[in-house]
Design a protein around this motif. Structure first.
Motif, PDB file in Angstrom:
ATOM      1  N   GLN A   1      -7.930  -1.777   3.624  1.00  0.00           N
ATOM      2  CA  GLN A   1      -8.548  -0.826   2.707  1.00  0.00           C
ATOM      3  C   GLN A   1      -7.530  -0.361   1.664  1.00  0.00           C
ATOM      4  O   GLN A   1      -7.836  -0.248   0.489  1.00  0.00           O
ATOM      5  CB  GLN A   1      -9.101   0.375   3.476  1.00  0.00           C
ATOM      6  N   ALA A   2      -6.300  -0.110   2.129  1.00  0.00           N
ATOM      7  CA  ALA A   2      -5.264   0.284   1.183  1.00  0.00           C
ATOM      8  C   ALA A   2      -4.927  -0.847   0.222  1.00  0.00           C
ATOM      9  O   ALA A   2      -4.630  -0.626  -0.961  1.00  0.00           O
ATOM     10  CB  ALA A   2      -4.012   0.721   1.942  1.00  0.00           C
ATOM     11  N   TYR A   3      -5.009  -2.093   0.712  1.00  0.00           N
ATOM     12  CA  TYR A   3      -4.697  -3.241  -0.137  1.00  0.00           C
ATOM     13  C   TYR A   3      -5.768  -3.469  -1.202  1.00  0.00           C
ATOM     14  O   TYR A   3      -5.469  -3.752  -2.361  1.00  0.00           O
ATOM     15  CB  TYR A   3      -4.538  -4.484   0.740  1.00  0.00           C
ATOM     16  N   LEU A   4      -7.047  -3.337  -0.801  1.00  0.00           N
ATOM     17  CA  LEU A   4      -8.141  -3.624  -1.723  1.00  0.00           C
ATOM     18  C   LEU A   4      -8.408  -2.479  -2.692  1.00  0.00           C
ATOM     19  O   LEU A   4      -8.645  -2.691  -3.882  1.00  0.00           O
ATOM     20  CB  LEU A   4      -9.409  -3.965  -0.938  1.00  0.00           C
ATOM     21  N   SER A   5      -8.392  -1.257  -2.186  1.00  0.00           N
ATOM     22  CA  SER A   5      -8.731  -0.111  -3.030  1.00  0.00           C
ATOM     23  C   SER A   5      -7.518   0.539  -3.670  1.00  0.00           C
ATOM     24  O   SER A   5      -7.653   1.336  -4.600  1.00  0.00           O
ATOM     25  CB  SER A   5      -9.497   0.938  -2.207  1.00  0.00           C
TER      26      SER A   5
ATOM     27  N   ARG B   1      -5.490   2.672  -2.250  1.00  0.00           N
ATOM     28  CA  ARG B   1      -5.129   3.926  -1.591  1.00  0.00           C
ATOM     29  C   ARG B   1      -5.958   4.081  -0.314  1.00  0.00           C
ATOM     30  O   ARG B   1      -6.947   3.350  -0.105  1.00  0.00           O
ATOM     31  CB  ARG B   1      -5.382   5.121  -2.503  1.00  0.00           C
ATOM     32  N   VAL B   2      -5.547   5.041   0.538  1.00  0.00           N
ATOM     33  CA  VAL B   2      -6.238   5.301   1.805  1.00  0.00           C
ATOM     34  C   VAL B   2      -6.760   6.737   1.794  1.00  0.00           C
ATOM     35  O   VAL B   2      -6.009   7.677   1.487  1.00  0.00           O
ATOM     36  CB  VAL B   2      -5.293   5.085   3.005  1.00  0.00           C
TER      37      VAL B   2
ATOM     38  N   LEU C   1      -2.453   8.312   0.280  1.00  0.00           N
ATOM     39  CA  LEU C   1      -1.476   7.359   0.796  1.00  0.00           C
ATOM     40  C   LEU C   1      -1.680   5.991   0.142  1.00  0.00           C
ATOM     41  O   LEU C   1      -2.813   5.585  -0.144  1.00  0.00           O
ATOM     42  CB  LEU C   1      -1.615   7.243   2.316  1.00  0.00           C
ATOM     43  N   ARG C   2      -0.571   5.283  -0.034  1.00  0.00           N
ATOM     44  CA  ARG C   2      -0.618   3.951  -0.654  1.00  0.00           C
ATOM     45  C   ARG C   2       0.132   2.957   0.228  1.00  0.00           C
ATOM     46  O   ARG C   2       0.899   3.344   1.115  1.00  0.00           O
ATOM     47  CB  ARG C   2      -0.008   3.987  -2.054  1.00  0.00           C
ATOM     48  N   LEU C   3      -0.087   1.678  -0.051  1.00  0.00           N
ATOM     49  CA  LEU C   3       0.531   0.606   0.712  1.00  0.00           C
ATOM     50  C   LEU C   3       1.908   0.297   0.133  1.00  0.00           C
ATOM     51  O   LEU C   3       2.092   0.271  -1.082  1.00  0.00           O
ATOM     52  CB  LEU C   3      -0.364  -0.646   0.673  1.00  0.00           C
ATOM     53  N   ARG C   4       2.886   0.064   1.013  1.00  0.00           N
ATOM     54  CA  ARG C   4       4.217  -0.283   0.567  1.00  0.00           C
ATOM     55  C   ARG C   4       4.187  -1.622  -0.189  1.00  0.00           C
ATOM     56  O   ARG C   4       3.402  -2.520   0.113  1.00  0.00           O
ATOM     57  CB  ARG C   4       5.158  -0.411   1.765  1.00  0.00           C
ATOM     58  N   SER C   5       5.065  -1.732  -1.181  1.00  0.00           N
ATOM     59  CA  SER C   5       5.094  -2.942  -2.006  1.00  0.00           C
ATOM     60  C   SER C   5       5.473  -4.176  -1.194  1.00  0.00           C
ATOM     61  O   SER C   5       4.989  -5.289  -1.457  1.00  0.00           O
ATOM     62  CB  SER C   5       6.070  -2.754  -3.164  1.00  0.00           C
ATOM     63  N   SER C   6       6.350  -4.008  -0.196  1.00  0.00           N
ATOM     64  CA  SER C   6       6.741  -5.161   0.627  1.00  0.00           C
ATOM     65  C   SER C   6       5.568  -5.687   1.442  1.00  0.00           C
ATOM     66  O   SER C   6       5.367  -6.901   1.567  1.00  0.00           O
ATOM     67  CB  SER C   6       7.902  -4.760   1.550  1.00  0.00           C
TER      68      SER C   6
END
Length: 406
Positions: free
Chosen positions: A25-29, A31-32, A60-65
């Motif tokens: 969800q964080a990857y597609l949108s 944010r969480v 919250l967001r997904l880490r770039s790595s």
């Protein structure tokens, strides 16, 4: 130490697998939403370095790595960023190389082996990063930026890709192979990594980028053509909405058709016979052989084959009757020599008011010139005047000849 590292890695991978829904969800949108998931789970993912909060109060967001890992694994075409941070990676490679050479100098073989492995990892990581950027660019090109819907968006994505490609080519210019070769020295392992490996991949990637840039320019032209056509179509639809009683004219009933509708080609193309075409020589020969067949009776052939009496001495008395054409041609040649000026055969014919037919006179002049010896022909220069045959291609109709001195 290795056991603790192994446990941390297993714990991290299990967290990724267990909370894959949150991560996707964080990857597609991007944010969480903290309202949709347990706060304890989100805090645990933040401790593991999977999620992060840019500012207090933000989502919250997904880490770039982690995002880069998913993009490379899923081959996501939405990945529109190219990793062009080559300068820092080259600086790291040079630093590790200096550490390796210093360890060799102090005969610290174990330490040098560790630095060499680290250096190899840095080099292959840099090469893999460059290849990944090129693959990402080609995926977007082959898909023709299908992740956006409108033509204007495709044009903007194309311009973005061209800008990133230009930046990547500028970053590739930071490779100074003379400096790397001097840094490697005579060490075989260093030359294999810093000179052979990097230079080979640098050449391959530069060629790929050149081909990709040409393809991007081609796509940009096609997108702009599509945009122009869509604008014409939208204009026609708008015009039809504003004037619903509009009807297209019958252009076939007009005397002058617009070029847009006048696209019909000729039904039968113009053709002509070329008797000088070597490829058709065999066909022409067969046609000529079948034109006529002359057959004689057996009695007539026997009569023709009978011996006839003749005297050889009589041949010396044969003389061709001259009608003055030969003398007139000789006078024409002499006049050209005396006057030292060019004159056509028909001009001389009219000037002298000759009684010969003009066609016979022109052919007589041509025969008179060809009848001269090679040394005599060197004194004269002859030119022909005429026009190509209107029906038989390759044939030239001679109307007059012009004679002069060289």
């Amino acid at each position: 130490m290795s056991s603790q590292l192994n446990n941390s890695g297993v714990k991290f991978l299990k967290a990724l697998a267990k909370h894959s829904e949150i991560i996707m969800q964080a990857y597609l949108s991007g944010r969480v939403s903290e309202m949709d998931f347990d706060i304890n789970v989100l805090e645990k993912l933040m401790e593991l370095g999977v999620l992060w909060r840019p500012e207090p109060g933000e989502d919250l967001r997904l880490r770039s790595s982690v995002r880069a890992l998913l993009e490379n694994s899923l081959k996501d075409e939405r990945n529109r960023q190219l990793d062009a941070n080559i300068g820092s990676k080259l600086a790291t490679i040079k630093t590790v190389t200096s550490h390796y050479k210093e360890a060799l100098h102090h005969h610290a073989d174990a330490e040098a082996e560790v630095y060499l492995e680290d250096l190899a990892e840095q080099v292959y990581t840099l090469v893999d990063s460059l290849k990944s950027s090129v693959r990402s660019l080609w995926r977007r090109i082959h898909n023709e930026f299908g992740y956006v819907g409108s033509i204007n968006a495709k044009i903007r994505e194309n311009e973005l890709a061209q800008g990133q490609l230009t930046q990547m080519r500028q970053q590739l210019e930071m490779f100074q192979f003379d400096e790397l070769a001097a840094l490697a020295g005579s060490n075989r392992e260093l030359r294999r990594l810093l000179v052979v490996q990097l230079q080979k991949r640098h050449t391959e990637i530069s060629q790929e980028l050149s081909i990709a840039q040409a393809k991007l320019i081609e796509l940009l032209g096609k997108f702009r053509e599509y945009l122009h056509r869509s604008q014409l179509l939208k204009g026609f639809v708008l015009h039809h909405q504003q004037k619903p009683d509009y009807q297209i004219k019958d252009y076939s009933a007009q005397h002058q058709l617009p070029s847009l509708f006048n696209q019909a080609k000729a039904v039968i193309k113009a053709a002509s016979v070329d008797v000088n075409n070597i490829e058709h020589e065999q066909v022409f020969a067969e046609l000529v052989n079948h034109l006529r067949q002359v057959r004689h009776n057996r009695d007539e052939n026997q009569q023709l084959r009978k011996a006839q009496n003749f005297a050889v001495d009589d041949i010396e008395n044969i003389d061709i009757a001259s009608d003055g054409l030969k003398e007139a041609i000789e006078h024409y040649f002499v006049h050209v020599i005396d006057s030292a000026q060019r004159m056509s055969a028909l001009e001389y014919h009219q000037w002298q008011k000759l009684d010969f037919d003009q066609e016979v006179w022109v052919y007589g002049v041509i025969n008179g010139y060809t009848g001269l010896s090679a040394e005599e022909q060197e004194f004269f220069e002859i030119g022909v005047e005429g026009h190509p045959h209107p029906k038989f291609t390759g044939n030239f109709v001679i109307e007059d000849v012009e004679l002069g001195l060289r």
